[in-house]
Scaffold this motif. Structure first.
Motif, PDB file in Angstrom:
ATOM      1  N   ARG A 170      90.903  35.709  56.637  1.00 26.45           N
ATOM      2  CA  ARG A 170      90.906  36.398  55.330  1.00 26.45           C
ATOM      3  C   ARG A 170      91.859  35.711  54.368  1.00 26.45           C
ATOM      4  NH1 ARG A 170      92.093  42.822  54.378  1.00 26.45           N
ATOM      5  NH2 ARG A 170      91.613  42.842  52.109  1.00 26.45           N
ATOM      6  N   VAL A 171      93.025  35.359  54.860  1.00 24.51           N
ATOM      7  CA  VAL A 171      93.992  34.677  53.996  1.00 24.51           C
ATOM      8  C   VAL A 171      93.443  33.325  53.562  1.00 24.51           C
ATOM      9  CG1 VAL A 171      96.282  33.626  53.954  1.00 24.51           C
ATOM     10  CG2 VAL A 171      95.969  35.883  54.986  1.00 24.51           C
ATOM     11  N   ALA A 172      92.739  32.652  54.466  1.00 23.07           N
ATOM     12  CA  ALA A 172      92.175  31.352  54.112  1.00 23.07           C
ATOM     13  C   ALA A 172      91.085  31.495  53.059  1.00 23.07           C
ATOM     14  CB  ALA A 172      91.621  30.692  55.366  1.00 23.07           C
ATOM     15  N   ARG A 173      90.274  32.538  53.152  1.00 24.89           N
ATOM     16  CA  ARG A 173      89.237  32.747  52.147  1.00 24.89           C
ATOM     17  C   ARG A 173      89.850  33.022  50.777  1.00 24.89           C
ATOM     18  NH1 ARG A 173      86.757  36.227  56.137  1.00 24.89           N
ATOM     19  NH2 ARG A 173      85.128  35.109  57.280  1.00 24.89           N
ATOM     20  N   ARG A 174      90.913  33.785  50.743  1.00 25.29           N
ATOM     21  CA  ARG A 174      91.541  34.097  49.451  1.00 25.29           C
ATOM     22  C   ARG A 174      92.085  32.828  48.801  1.00 25.29           C
ATOM     23  NH1 ARG A 174      94.992  39.629  50.532  1.00 25.29           N
ATOM     24  NH2 ARG A 174      93.176  41.045  50.693  1.00 25.29           N
ATOM     25  N   LYS A 175      92.640  32.001  49.615  1.00 23.36           N
ATOM     26  CA  LYS A 175      93.163  30.764  49.052  1.00 23.36           C
ATOM     27  C   LYS A 175      92.040  29.889  48.508  1.00 23.36           C
ATOM     28  CE  LYS A 175      97.346  30.409  51.832  1.00 23.36           C
ATOM     29  NZ  LYS A 175      98.081  29.607  52.815  1.00 23.36           N
ATOM     30  N   GLN A 176      90.923  29.889  49.186  1.00 23.23           N
ATOM     31  CA  GLN A 176      89.799  29.095  48.713  1.00 23.23           C
ATOM     32  C   GLN A 176      89.185  29.702  47.444  1.00 23.23           C
ATOM     33  OE1 GLN A 176      87.043  28.779  51.947  1.00 23.23           O
ATOM     34  NE2 GLN A 176      88.406  27.432  53.167  1.00 23.23           N
ATOM     35  N   ALA A 177      89.238  31.003  47.306  1.00 20.17           N
ATOM     36  CA  ALA A 177      88.633  31.666  46.148  1.00 20.17           C
ATOM     37  C   ALA A 177      89.454  31.452  44.874  1.00 20.17           C
ATOM     38  CB  ALA A 177      88.458  33.153  46.417  1.00 20.17           C
ATOM     39  N   VAL A 178      90.701  31.181  44.916  1.00 16.85           N
ATOM     40  CA  VAL A 178      91.537  30.955  43.717  1.00 16.85           C
ATOM     41  C   VAL A 178      91.313  29.523  43.224  1.00 16.85           C
ATOM     42  CG1 VAL A 178      93.877  30.862  42.831  1.00 16.85           C
ATOM     43  CG2 VAL A 178      93.264  32.626  44.500  1.00 16.85           C
ATOM     44  N   PRO A 179      90.775  29.289  41.887  1.00 16.94           N
ATOM     45  CA  PRO A 179      90.531  27.925  41.384  1.00 16.94           C
ATOM     46  C   PRO A 179      91.812  27.174  41.158  1.00 16.94           C
ATOM     47  CG  PRO A 179      90.182  29.516  39.644  1.00 16.94           C
ATOM     48  CD  PRO A 179      90.455  30.317  40.870  1.00 16.94           C
ATOM     49  N   ALA A 180      91.745  25.922  41.407  1.00 22.29           N
ATOM     50  CA  ALA A 180      92.959  25.079  41.212  1.00 22.29           C
ATOM     51  C   ALA A 180      93.092  24.770  39.725  1.00 22.29           C
ATOM     52  CB  ALA A 180      92.775  23.789  42.003  1.00 22.29           C
ATOM     53  N   PRO A 181      94.255  24.671  39.122  1.00 23.21           N
ATOM     54  CA  PRO A 181      94.446  24.360  37.678  1.00 23.21           C
ATOM     55  C   PRO A 181      94.069  22.912  37.386  1.00 23.21           C
ATOM     56  CG  PRO A 181      96.548  24.478  38.845  1.00 23.21           C
ATOM     57  CD  PRO A 181      95.501  24.910  39.805  1.00 23.21           C
ATOM     58  N   PRO A 182      93.489  22.610  36.085  1.00 20.37           N
ATOM     59  CA  PRO A 182      93.105  21.211  35.721  1.00 20.37           C
ATOM     60  C   PRO A 182      94.340  20.333  35.613  1.00 20.37           C
ATOM     61  CG  PRO A 182      92.907  22.653  33.822  1.00 20.37           C
ATOM     62  CD  PRO A 182      93.212  23.548  34.985  1.00 20.37           C
ATOM     63  N   ASP A 183      94.051  19.031  35.664  1.00 16.30           N
ATOM     64  CA  ASP A 183      95.153  18.063  35.588  1.00 16.30           C
ATOM     65  C   ASP A 183      95.755  18.051  34.199  1.00 16.30           C
ATOM     66  OD1 ASP A 183      94.578  17.439  38.163  1.00 16.30           O
ATOM     67  OD2 ASP A 183      93.364  15.668  37.675  1.00 16.30           O
ATOM     68  N   GLY A 184      96.994  18.067  34.096  1.00 10.93           N
ATOM     69  CA  GLY A 184      97.732  18.071  32.834  1.00 10.93           C
ATOM     70  C   GLY A 184      97.681  19.362  32.094  1.00 10.93           C
ATOM     71  N   ALA A 185      97.218  20.383  32.672  1.00 11.63           N
ATOM     72  CA  ALA A 185      97.148  21.688  31.987  1.00 11.63           C
ATOM     73  C   ALA A 185      98.268  22.585  32.422  1.00 11.63           C
ATOM     74  CB  ALA A 185      95.804  22.348  32.293  1.00 11.63           C
ATOM     75  N   GLY A 186      99.309  21.984  32.795  1.00 12.57           N
ATOM     76  CA  GLY A 186     100.417  22.823  33.230  1.00 12.57           C
ATOM     77  C   GLY A 186     101.121  23.474  32.087  1.00 12.57           C
ATOM     78  N   PRO A 187     101.937  24.291  32.225  1.00 14.34           N
ATOM     79  CA  PRO A 187     102.670  24.940  31.130  1.00 14.34           C
ATOM     80  C   PRO A 187     103.538  23.991  30.395  1.00 14.34           C
ATOM     81  CG  PRO A 187     103.619  25.486  33.297  1.00 14.34           C
ATOM     82  CD  PRO A 187     102.380  24.698  33.557  1.00 14.34           C
ATOM     83  N   ARG A 188     103.612  24.170  29.099  1.00  9.81           N
ATOM     84  CA  ARG A 188     104.425  23.332  28.238  1.00  9.81           C
ATOM     85  C   ARG A 188     105.847  23.867  28.166  1.00  9.81           C
ATOM     86  NH1 ARG A 188     100.359  22.117  23.181  1.00  9.81           N
ATOM     87  NH2 ARG A 188      98.741  21.040  24.379  1.00  9.81           N
TER      88      ARG A 188
END
Length: 298
Positions: free
Chosen positions: A280-298
């Motif tokens: 279950r924990v593994a599925r939750r991690k897979q369900a969360v999208p990874a952030p785009p490159d360079g779109a981190g907080p300014r």
């Protein structure tokens, strides 16, 4: 002795009368006639006195059941040999063995022997001497029980019942009545005869108790320097330790036996539950999208 004295007195009286008759004139004098009845009366009184003494002695006779109790001590190795020698001596003296047994040493217990018998009073000293030779007599006791009333009662019952039986036999021999009366007489005669046999048995038992002395001899082992009694506290302590250890081990086995079914069921369920949680924990991690490159907080 009393009968001979009475006979002598009667002979003396007869001699006085004969001597008087042989005197001149052929007639006894007054003193002789007076002396003869006096001698006869003295003889009668003497005979009566002796008979009265016999009856009084018979009436004053006591029937006592004597019991002797001895404890003989000897070494453990020689105890059985001493016991056997006393039993053999008892049999040689013609005693009536009531009980005889010997228990050998086993499981740390001391050997023991016992002998209980009835013996004639004249042979009792020889048996006691044999007991002294079989070891050391450490205790000796004598007790008596008066059986006089029971003996007198049994003898009176025997006399009365015998007379009744004889009368019934005479009546049965001369019976001329109906058959029912004859059968009733036979039945009563059988009952009286059975009662008489029972009383005879009781009198025989009383005779065995009063005419013979009962002797009980206990054979015990002499304690050594390190005796079983002295080391028994230490042995008991080790036994208690072993008992506590084995008791605790038995308790653990019972607990393990009681928990085993639950372990067989609970462990697989717990493993399945943990595996399900990991997936279950593994599925939750897979369900969360990874952030785009360079779109981190300014």
């Amino acid at each position: 002795m009393g009968g001979s004295r009475g006979l002598a007195a009667l002979l003396l009286a007869a001699m006085l009368v004969l001597a008087a008759c042989g005197r001149p004139g052929g007639a006894p004098d007054a003193r002789t006639l007076a002396a003869a009845p006096a001698a006869g009366m003295a003889a009668a009184e003497m005979a009566r006195g002796q008979g009265g003494q016999g009856e009084q002695q018979e009436a004053e006779r006591r029937y006592l059941a004597l019991k002797y109790a001895l404890t003989v001590e000897n070494t453990a190795d020689a105890l059985e040999a001493g016991w056997k020698s006393v039993v053999q001596r008892c049999q040689a003296l013609g005693c009536e063995l009531l009980e005889a047994g010997f228990t050998r040493s086993r499981d740390g217990a001391s050997p023991r022997g016992e002998l209980r018998a009835r013996i004639a009073p004249k042979s009792l000293p020889d048996l006691l001497k044999a007991a002294e030779q079989g070891g050391t007599v450490v205790s000796n006791a004598v007790s008596s029980e008066d059986k006089t009333d029971q003996v007198i009662d049994a003898e009176a019952r025997i006399k009365n019942t015998t007379e009744l039986r004889d009368r019934l036999r005479a009546m049965l021999q001369n019976a001329r009545g109906p058959l029912r009366d004859v059968i009733e007489l036979e039945r009563e005669l059988a009952r009286v005869q059975g009662e008489l046999d029972t009383i005879h048995g009781l009198r025989k038992m009383l005779a065995a108790q009063t005419e013979r002395n009962e002797v009980r001899i206990d054979f015990v082992a002499r304690e050594s320097f390190v005796s079983q009694r002295k080391v028994s506290p230490l042995r008991d302590a080790f036994n208690d330790i072993a008992e506590l250890f084995l008791g605790s081990l038995a308790m653990l086995i019972r607990v393990a036996a009681g928990a085993l079914p639950w372990l067989l069921v609970g462990v697989p369920l717990l493993w399945l539950a943990l595996a399900w949680r990991r997936r279950r924990v593994a599925r939750r991690k897979q369900a969360v999208p990874a952030p785009p490159d360079g779109a981190g907080p300014r």
